[in-house]
Motif scaffolding. Structure first.
Motif, PDB file in Angstrom:
ATOM      1  N   ARG A   1       0.821  -1.212   0.000  1.00 56.52           N
ATOM      2  CA  ARG A   1       0.000   0.000   0.000  1.00 56.52           C
ATOM      3  C   ARG A   1       0.852   1.259   0.000  1.00 56.52           C
ATOM      4  NH1 ARG A   1      -2.135   3.941   2.905  1.00 56.52           N
ATOM      5  NH2 ARG A   1      -0.929   3.430   4.783  1.00 56.52           N
ATOM      6  N   ARG A   2       1.998   1.197   0.646  1.00 54.08           N
ATOM      7  CA  ARG A   2       2.861   2.375   0.732  1.00 54.08           C
ATOM      8  C   ARG A   2       3.795   2.519  -0.467  1.00 54.08           C
ATOM      9  NH1 ARG A   2       4.337   4.173   6.819  1.00 54.08           N
ATOM     10  NH2 ARG A   2       2.775   2.954   7.959  1.00 54.08           N
ATOM     11  N   GLY A   3       3.604   1.684  -1.463  1.00 55.85           N
ATOM     12  CA  GLY A   3       4.327   1.867  -2.707  1.00 55.85           C
ATOM     13  C   GLY A   3       5.634   1.127  -2.828  1.00 55.85           C
ATOM     14  N   HIS A   4       5.860   0.153  -1.971  1.00 56.43           N
ATOM     15  CA  HIS A   4       7.076  -0.645  -2.044  1.00 56.43           C
ATOM     16  C   HIS A   4       6.784  -1.949  -2.790  1.00 56.43           C
ATOM     17  CE1 HIS A   4       8.696   2.212   0.849  1.00 56.43           C
ATOM     18  NE2 HIS A   4       7.634   1.997   1.598  1.00 56.43           N
ATOM     19  N   SER A   5       7.824  -2.688  -3.129  1.00 55.66           N
ATOM     20  CA  SER A   5       7.641  -3.950  -3.842  1.00 55.66           C
ATOM     21  C   SER A   5       8.123  -5.111  -2.981  1.00 55.66           C
ATOM     22  CB  SER A   5       8.380  -3.930  -5.187  1.00 55.66           C
ATOM     23  OG  SER A   5       9.783  -3.819  -5.002  1.00 55.66           O
ATOM     24  N   LEU A   6       7.751  -6.310  -3.414  1.00 62.71           N
ATOM     25  CA  LEU A   6       8.065  -7.523  -2.669  1.00 62.71           C
ATOM     26  C   LEU A   6       8.989  -8.433  -3.462  1.00 62.71           C
ATOM     27  CD1 LEU A   6       4.505  -8.482  -1.347  1.00 62.71           C
ATOM     28  CD2 LEU A   6       6.191  -6.959  -0.287  1.00 62.71           C
ATOM     29  N   GLY A   7       9.776  -9.209  -2.725  1.00 61.67           N
ATOM     30  CA  GLY A   7      10.614 -10.227  -3.331  1.00 61.67           C
ATOM     31  C   GLY A   7      10.519 -11.516  -2.537  1.00 61.67           C
ATOM     32  N   ASN A   8      10.873 -12.604  -3.182  1.00 51.79           N
ATOM     33  CA  ASN A   8      10.841 -13.952  -2.608  1.00 51.79           C
ATOM     34  C   ASN A   8      12.172 -14.210  -1.894  1.00 51.79           C
ATOM     35  OD1 ASN A   8      11.224 -16.830  -2.423  1.00 51.79           O
ATOM     36  ND2 ASN A   8       9.669 -17.131  -3.994  1.00 51.79           N
ATOM     37  N   HIS A   9      12.090 -14.562  -0.605  1.00 54.27           N
ATOM     38  CA  HIS A   9      13.318 -14.830   0.175  1.00 54.27           C
ATOM     39  C   HIS A   9      13.235 -16.195   0.851  1.00 54.27           C
ATOM     40  CE1 HIS A   9      17.083 -13.841   1.940  1.00 54.27           C
ATOM     41  NE2 HIS A   9      16.642 -13.611   3.167  1.00 54.27           N
ATOM     42  N   SER A  10      12.601 -17.142   0.172  1.00 51.79           N
ATOM     43  CA  SER A  10      12.394 -18.518   0.631  1.00 51.79           C
ATOM     44  C   SER A  10      11.206 -18.579   1.583  1.00 51.79           C
ATOM     45  CB  SER A  10      13.635 -19.123   1.294  1.00 51.79           C
ATOM     46  OG  SER A  10      13.746 -18.750   2.655  1.00 51.79           O
ATOM     47  N   HIS A  11      10.721 -19.765   1.835  1.00 54.62           N
ATOM     48  CA  HIS A  11       9.524 -19.915   2.662  1.00 54.62           C
ATOM     49  C   HIS A  11       9.848 -20.042   4.145  1.00 54.62           C
ATOM     50  CE1 HIS A  11       5.253 -20.403   3.069  1.00 54.62           C
ATOM     51  NE2 HIS A  11       5.417 -21.489   3.830  1.00 54.62           N
ATOM     52  N   ARG A  12      10.944 -20.715   4.476  1.00 58.12           N
ATOM     53  CA  ARG A  12      11.259 -20.973   5.890  1.00 58.12           C
ATOM     54  C   ARG A  12      12.585 -20.368   6.326  1.00 58.12           C
ATOM     55  NH1 ARG A  12       9.231 -25.085   3.259  1.00 58.12           N
ATOM     56  NH2 ARG A  12       7.235 -25.969   3.917  1.00 58.12           N
ATOM     57  N   HIS A  13      13.341 -19.812   5.386  1.00 54.82           N
ATOM     58  CA  HIS A  13      14.649 -19.207   5.686  1.00 54.82           C
ATOM     59  C   HIS A  13      15.574 -20.181   6.419  1.00 54.82           C
ATOM     60  CE1 HIS A  13      17.590 -16.115   6.978  1.00 54.82           C
ATOM     61  NE2 HIS A  13      17.106 -15.421   5.956  1.00 54.82           N
ATOM     62  N   PRO A  14      15.880 -21.332   5.802  1.00 48.32           N
ATOM     63  CA  PRO A  14      16.760 -22.310   6.444  1.00 48.32           C
ATOM     64  C   PRO A  14      18.227 -21.898   6.328  1.00 48.32           C
ATOM     65  CG  PRO A  14      16.100 -23.104   4.296  1.00 48.32           C
ATOM     66  CD  PRO A  14      15.383 -21.802   4.491  1.00 48.32           C
ATOM     67  N   GLN A  15      18.616 -20.951   7.129  1.00 47.60           N
ATOM     68  CA  GLN A  15      19.910 -20.281   6.970  1.00 47.60           C
ATOM     69  C   GLN A  15      21.101 -21.226   7.023  1.00 47.60           C
ATOM     70  OE1 GLN A  15      20.222 -16.573   9.055  1.00 47.60           O
ATOM     71  NE2 GLN A  15      22.411 -16.851   9.456  1.00 47.60           N
ATOM     72  N   GLY A  16      21.090 -22.153   7.976  1.00 46.31           N
ATOM     73  CA  GLY A  16      22.258 -23.005   8.153  1.00 46.31           C
ATOM     74  C   GLY A  16      22.429 -24.086   7.109  1.00 46.31           C
TER      75      GLY A  16
END
Length: 258
Positions: A124-139
């Protein structure tokens, strides 16, 4: 908004590395047979390193194309914010408004489903979205197999699309890592992998002075700036404010590509 073709770096040949892998291993076998293990073993280790090292290099194009700078950019930077949404998202949005800045939020699918109201507010505030994985399994992201990697990208894409009605066009790997199974999923969903050219390591325990000092020298037209939200160190807003001040001081603006 139509994104310029130069920004579209969707993988077209996701398995282009495979023939090189086969040839390298055939060369190792031939060397081992011809000259013995004292030649074949070092060659085998070197060939394995050749295919492993790019996994850990955030802007490596070995396994998938990546956008690390905005080509032909005017006096603007692309501000990207990872790991949300979080309880801090409203304050981040207010700060961006005060600076008249726009950003792309690379969201984690599970977190987005838990806070869909914040996802709607970002858009709504005019920003966009990106995909950064579903669960963020960092390790373990770097070693995910084909099915698990495909699910991480697909489930996040589906979650963000269900919430907003719009499919994200951008993707960022967890910790910037990739592996042979990222590109097929990106091709399936029409995603462009986004890296960065200015990074302050603000996602870990840090001090604002150190983070800003790392980022500022790399601020220039076309820079892609990597920041995070919701970090436990509690300095996110201070860092973001100072980075945006530095952007303005250099005659630049934080705007979305396109």
């Amino acid at each position: 908004m139509t994104v310029p073709e130069t920004l579209h770096r969707i993988p077209r040949r996701p398995w282009r590395w495979l023939p090189w892998l086969v040839l390298s291993q055939l060369a190792v076998v031939a060397a081992w047979v011809a000259w013995g293990w004292h030649v074949g073993l070092p060659l085998m280790l070197a060939s394995h390193a050749l295919f492993m090292v790019p996994v850990f290099l955030p802007n490596s194009r070995f396994y998938a194309p990546v956008l690390s700078r905005l080509p032909g950019s005017p006096a603007q930077v692309w501000l990207t914010i990872d790991d949300g949404p979080s309880a801090q998202t409203p304050e981040v949005l207010d700060l961006l408004d005060r600076h008249q800045a726009k950003a792309t939020f690379f969201l984690v699918g599970e977190r987005a489903l838990a806070r869909p109201d914040l996802v709607h507010e970002i858009v709504r505030r005019g920003h966009s979205l990106g995909n950064h994985s579903h669960r963020h399994p960092q390790g373990r992201f770097w070693r995910l197999g084909p099915a698990t990697m495909a699910a991480e990208i697909a489930e996040c894409q589906q979650a963000l699309t269900a919430i907003t009605g719009q499919a994200p066009r951008w993707y960022r790997s967890v910790v910037g890592m990739t592996n042979p199974f990222v590109a097929p999923a990106l091709m399936q969903w029409g995603l462009t992998r986004v890296g960065w050219s200015a990074r302050g390591y603000d996602g870990v325990d840090c001090q604002p002075d150190t983070v800003v000092a790392r980022i500022v020298p790399d601020l220039a037209a076309g820079s892609i700036v990597l920041l995070h939200e919701g970090a436990a160190h509690g300095h996110t807003l201070v860092i973001l404010d100072r980075v945006l001040e530095a952007v303005a001081a250099r005659g630049l603006r934080a705007a979305l590509p396109g």
